[in-house]
Write a protein that holds these residues in place. Structure first.
Motif, PDB file in Angstrom:
ATOM      1  N   HIS A   1     119.358  25.833  31.769  1.00  0.00           N
ATOM      2  CA  HIS A   1     118.560  24.611  31.550  1.00  0.00           C
ATOM      3  C   HIS A   1     119.052  23.856  30.302  1.00  0.00           C
ATOM      4  O   HIS A   1     119.149  22.634  30.314  1.00  0.00           O
ATOM      5  CB  HIS A   1     117.083  24.959  31.363  1.00  0.00           C
ATOM      6  CG  HIS A   1     116.334  25.147  32.650  1.00  0.00           C
ATOM      7  ND1 HIS A   1     116.336  24.223  33.667  1.00  0.00           N
ATOM      8  CD2 HIS A   1     115.538  26.164  33.080  1.00  0.00           C
ATOM      9  CE1 HIS A   1     115.577  24.648  34.665  1.00  0.00           C
ATOM     10  NE2 HIS A   1     115.092  25.834  34.338  1.00  0.00           N
TER      11      HIS A   1
ATOM     12  N   SER B   1     109.639  23.742  31.155  1.00  0.00           N
ATOM     13  CA  SER B   1     109.551  24.115  32.575  1.00  0.00           C
ATOM     14  C   SER B   1     108.241  24.834  32.834  1.00  0.00           C
ATOM     15  O   SER B   1     107.330  24.810  32.007  1.00  0.00           O
ATOM     16  CB  SER B   1     110.747  24.999  32.938  1.00  0.00           C
ATOM     17  OG  SER B   1     110.573  26.275  32.374  1.00  0.00           O
TER      18      SER B   1
ATOM     19  N   GLY C   1     114.852  21.204  32.307  1.00  0.00           N
ATOM     20  CA  GLY C   1     113.810  22.051  32.903  1.00  0.00           C
ATOM     21  C   GLY C   1     112.964  21.203  33.844  1.00  0.00           C
ATOM     22  O   GLY C   1     113.015  19.965  33.800  1.00  0.00           O
ATOM     23  N   GLY C   2     112.188  21.866  34.686  1.00  0.00           N
ATOM     24  CA  GLY C   2     111.418  21.180  35.732  1.00  0.00           C
ATOM     25  C   GLY C   2     110.592  20.003  35.238  1.00  0.00           C
ATOM     26  O   GLY C   2     110.538  18.956  35.891  1.00  0.00           O
TER      27      GLY C   2
ATOM     28  N   CYS D   1     116.869  18.904  37.494  1.00  0.00           N
ATOM     29  CA  CYS D   1     115.819  19.259  36.529  1.00  0.00           C
ATOM     30  C   CYS D   1     115.211  20.595  36.926  1.00  0.00           C
ATOM     31  O   CYS D   1     115.018  21.485  36.107  1.00  0.00           O
ATOM     32  CB  CYS D   1     114.719  18.201  36.534  1.00  0.00           C
ATOM     33  SG  CYS D   1     115.260  16.615  35.913  1.00  0.00           S
ATOM     34  N   MET D   2     114.888  20.713  38.218  1.00  0.00           N
ATOM     35  CA  MET D   2     114.280  21.951  38.713  1.00  0.00           C
ATOM     36  C   MET D   2     115.334  23.069  38.692  1.00  0.00           C
ATOM     37  O   MET D   2     116.499  22.828  38.391  1.00  0.00           O
ATOM     38  CB  MET D   2     113.784  21.748  40.143  1.00  0.00           C
ATOM     39  CG  MET D   2     114.952  21.530  41.114  1.00  0.00           C
ATOM     40  SD  MET D   2     114.528  20.772  42.671  1.00  0.00           S
ATOM     41  CE  MET D   2     113.336  21.884  43.330  1.00  0.00           C
ATOM     42  N   ASP D   3     114.890  24.280  39.018  1.00  0.00           N
ATOM     43  CA  ASP D   3     115.836  25.401  39.029  1.00  0.00           C
ATOM     44  C   ASP D   3     116.942  25.134  40.044  1.00  0.00           C
ATOM     45  O   ASP D   3     116.671  24.766  41.187  1.00  0.00           O
ATOM     46  CB  ASP D   3     115.097  26.697  39.384  1.00  0.00           C
ATOM     47  CG  ASP D   3     114.175  27.125  38.250  1.00  0.00           C
ATOM     48  OD1 ASP D   3     114.283  26.548  37.147  1.00  0.00           O
ATOM     49  OD2 ASP D   3     113.357  28.027  38.482  1.00  0.00           O
TER      50      ASP D   3
END
Ligand code: KG4
Ligand code: ZN
Length: 340
Positions: A114, A135, A269-270, A300-302
């Motif tokens: 991230h 996140s 991060g998310g 942004c998300m995993d």
């Protein structure tokens, strides 16, 4: 040709990606939306779902890159932190491929993924930067001097910001993960409609706390909307909650960037997908001549691309020989203050 095949399965996204020379050739992500009905991620079900799909996702990533496994020269996999069962699925899958195709495996820390995901598409970003990693599992500020040197300078003392979004969304009656829904409703709401606490905003550090906000919203709903939040109040409520979270994230990150005298802020991060966070950070940082970088929305998300990106740097730095040792173990351990 040094293609890296990366695998990420630390929580509820199964992802595979092919990277070459910092270019993302494919990044396939499958999200386990079924957790929504349980109000949060069920670890055992997450592991089983990864197991079912990981092979197909990997094949799809290779296909999208127009490659076969025989073209790959190294594997990368998330080894920590995360849900232990989910991590084991990805890690053992990578180890299996390693044994079958005689490939090195680079174990990667998810948070490092991230941290540097802001650089994936931003070739002009220069170190040092201050990085807000925000996140569902983590909220921290890092001072990042290079791909090898970074330190944690701020950390949440309780909930992560994404966790606060999700838990508050659940109280309001929204499904998991609530962060994106709060963002959506907030777009048509008034952020000043309700006044919620900005915990620790004036503390002289870069730490966060979101549990007070959670409690405050809980009592607010109990007193004001005892029969549940009516649909027409959702925009104002979501906008007010979102502002309370974003104000603190922006304030602390900009303070850190000014104190550290950096020219760049990276958010990742998310929660960095949040539209208000992206906009407010950029506008307020600009006033101090600081530029804000955020990953493209899909990163942004995993995702496995961020894992492959940092693995490629490690490989270039350390060489491939040591990565044939498959005795590394996965670890669920959450973020703790450490200097690297
Ligand atoms: O990085 P991520 O995919 O997984 C973890 O490592 O935790 O982050 C997921 C978190 C969830 O809490 C989700 O609600 C939040 O990111 N999130 C958002 C938005 N999109 C995702 N929160 C606020 N606004 C969004 N647009
Ligand atoms: Zn994550």
């Amino acid at each position: 040709m040094s293609y890296i095949l990366a695998i990420e399965s630390s929580c509820d996204e199964t992802s595979a990606s092919v990277i070459k020379d910092s270019e993302v050739l494919s990044n396939v992500i499958s999200s386990q939306y079924f957790h929504g009905k349980y109000g949060g991620v069920v670890p055992e079900l997450a592991s089983r779902a990864h197991l079912k799909i990981i092979s197909d996702i990997t094949e799809e990533a290779l296909e999208k890159a127009s490659l076969s496994i025989n073209d790959i020269s190294a594997l990368a996999v998330t080894s920590e932190p995360g849900l232990i069962g989910s991590l084991i699925v990805g890690s053992n899958y990578a180890k299996g491929l390693s044994l079958r195709y005689n490939l090195p495996v680079i174990p990667v820390n998810h948070i490092e993924g991230h941290i540097f995901s802001g650089f994936l598409h931003e070739k002009n970003a220069e170190f040092p930067v201050v990085n807000l990693v925000v996140s569902g599992g983590h909220t921290a500020i890092f001072f990042v001097e290079s791909y090898n040197k970074y330190s944690i300078i701020g950390l949440t003392r309780d909930d992560a910001a994404g966790e606060a979004f999700d838990k508050i969304a659940k109280m309001i009656g929204l499904t998991y993960p609530g962060g994106p829904l709060v963002d959506q409703y907030a777009k048509s709401g008034n952020p000043k409609a309700y006044d919620f606490p900005r915990s620790m905003i004036h503390s002289h550090d870069y730490d966060f706390s979101f549990s007070g906000l959670k409690t405050s919203v809980r009592y607010f709903i109990r007193d004001k909307f005892p029969d549940g939040v009516p649909e027409e109040k959702l925009p104002d409520l979501c906008a007010s909650v979102q502002s309370a979270i974003v104000d603190v994230l922006v304030h602390k990150t900009i303070n850190a960037a000014r104190d550290k005298k950096v020219n760049g802020i990276v958010i990742s991060g998310g929660v960095s997908a949040n539209s208000q966070l992206r906009a407010d950070m950029a506008i307020r940082a600009e006033k101090f001549g600081i530029k804000t970088y955020a990953p493209a929305m899909g990163f942004c998300m995993d995702n496995a691309a961020m894992i492959g990106f940092i693995a490629e740097k490690r490989l270039a730095e350390l060489g491939r020989e040591q990565f044939f040792n498959l005795e590394y173990t996965v670890s669920a351990t959450a973020l703790r203050a450490k200097t690297k």
